[in-house]
Design an enzyme around this catalytic site. Structure first.
Site, PDB file in Angstrom:
ATOM      1  N   HIS A  40       0.809  -1.218   0.000  1.00 50.21           N
ATOM      2  CA  HIS A  40       0.000   0.000   0.000  1.00 50.21           C
ATOM      3  C   HIS A  40       0.844   1.270   0.000  1.00 50.21           C
ATOM      4  O   HIS A  40       2.040   1.247   0.306  1.00 50.21           O
ATOM      5  CB  HIS A  40      -0.937   0.013   1.208  1.00 50.21           C
ATOM      6  CG  HIS A  40      -0.233   0.141   2.520  1.00 50.21           C
ATOM      7  ND1 HIS A  40       0.179  -0.937   3.268  1.00 50.21           N
ATOM      8  CD2 HIS A  40       0.159   1.229   3.225  1.00 50.21           C
ATOM      9  CE1 HIS A  40       0.765  -0.532   4.371  1.00 50.21           C
ATOM     10  NE2 HIS A  40       0.778   0.786   4.361  1.00 50.21           N
ATOM     11  N   HIS A  53       5.417   6.249  -1.306  1.00 46.36           N
ATOM     12  CA  HIS A  53       6.214   5.033  -1.486  1.00 46.36           C
ATOM     13  C   HIS A  53       5.386   3.798  -1.169  1.00 46.36           C
ATOM     14  O   HIS A  53       4.310   3.872  -0.574  1.00 46.36           O
ATOM     15  CB  HIS A  53       7.428   5.067  -0.550  1.00 46.36           C
ATOM     16  CG  HIS A  53       7.019   5.206   0.887  1.00 46.36           C
ATOM     17  ND1 HIS A  53       6.937   6.429   1.518  1.00 46.36           N
ATOM     18  CD2 HIS A  53       6.627   4.287   1.804  1.00 46.36           C
ATOM     19  CE1 HIS A  53       6.517   6.252   2.760  1.00 46.36           C
ATOM     20  NE2 HIS A  53       6.321   4.947   2.962  1.00 46.36           N
TER      21      HIS A  53
END
EC number: 3.1.4.-
Length: 293
Positions: free
Chosen positions: A130, A238
């Site tokens: 995620h 990220h």
């Protein structure tokens, strides 16, 4: 650069059920002739909603016991009546993509030090990856539904659209408490700046409910270009691939800085078509409209 920590152990809460249901068709029998052996076809990927049903691991202790979580310490203590909350974008890699990601971990030299993969659980079950849109925050019981409604309404009224994410580079970053380090895959800025759009929506909603923002401690509705409401945080987004309790060495950092991720643009299909709202053990998926090219 500090990374906000998030983990299964930080999101434990009293078990509840989700309102998501799945229609699973009955299994068909395979027919075989006397002379021919029919091989079963590969099963299609599970629907996204399936993963929402099992988004949290089973709690084995209500106390902070790092031995149960690979040495990790709970950042947010468990308190009855408090609900750990997280806003994020989820990606569930396909089998061939897992091979690519495992190859990345090998090139990073993770097998030479105590590094824990985030691709699979301790029971060898594949885990979704995620991009965080919030810190791990805590809501009180009477805030749960108003918060979820406010965030959903803000997403629906926004210009946020579904988008593809493209890997840019690898990096080692720590959480805010310097208790864990994460090997992350940084993401290029999407064409229509969807990540910053969603982050602003998240931060606005969090501020209304007195919660800290992600990547900034304050949020302003000012139209000033210097305001955090319009600041570009593209260098922060990220996807975490692995974690460690020890800081990376200079050799570790040098090794990953030389890995070219350009070939991954074709081998990884990272599509974000919904936003996840996790409150306690309940996950709600908010669909994003398809972008018009």
């Amino acid at each position: 650069m500090a990374l906000v920590s998030y983990s299964d152990s930080e999101s434990d809460s009293d078990p509840t059920t989700t309102d998501t249901t799945l229609d699973i068709p009955p299994r068909k029998k395979l027919r075989q002739s006397d002379n021919t052996t029919t091989k079963p076809a590969l099963l299609p990927p599970l629907p996204t909603a399936f993963h929402d049903l099992y988004a949290s691991t089973t709690r084995v202790s209500v106390r902070d016991d790092p031995s149960l979580h690979g040495g990790r310490k709970r950042v947010i203590p468990h308190v009855e009546g408090n609900w750990p909350t997280h806003l994020y974008l989820e990606w569930y890699p396909q089998r061939n993509e897992l091979d690519v990601l495992n190859d990345i971990l090998t090139k990073c030299g993770t097998e030479k030090k105590k590094v824990h993969t985030l691709l699979r659980s301790d029971l060898d079950v594949q885990l979704p990856l995620h991009i965080s849109l919030s810190r791990p925050v805590v809501l009180e019981t009477d805030q749960k539904q108003p918060f979820a409604d406010a965030f959903e309404r803000a997403v629906q009224e926004s210009s946020a659209k579904a988008f593809n994410a493209i890997p840019e580079s690898l990096d080692w970053v720590s959480n805010a408490e310097k208790t864990r380090w994460f090997l992350v895959m940084r993401i290029k800025k999407p064409p229509h700046d969807q990540l910053n759009t969603l982050l602003r929506i998240s931060n606005q909603t969090l501020t209304i409910f007195g919660q800290p923002c992600l990547y900034t401690t304050t949020f302003s509705n000012s139209s000033s270009s210097s305001s955090s409401a319009y600041k570009d945080f593209s260098d922060r987004f990220h996807i975490s691939l692995a974690w460690s309790l020890t800081a990376p060495s200079i050799d570790d950092q040098t090794r990953i800085s030389g890995i070219d991720l350009t070939p991954l643009e074709e081998s990884l299909d990272i599509v974000f078509s919904s936003v996840k709202v996790k409150i306690g053990n309940v996950v709600k998926s908010l669909p994003l409209d398809r972008a018009i090219d």
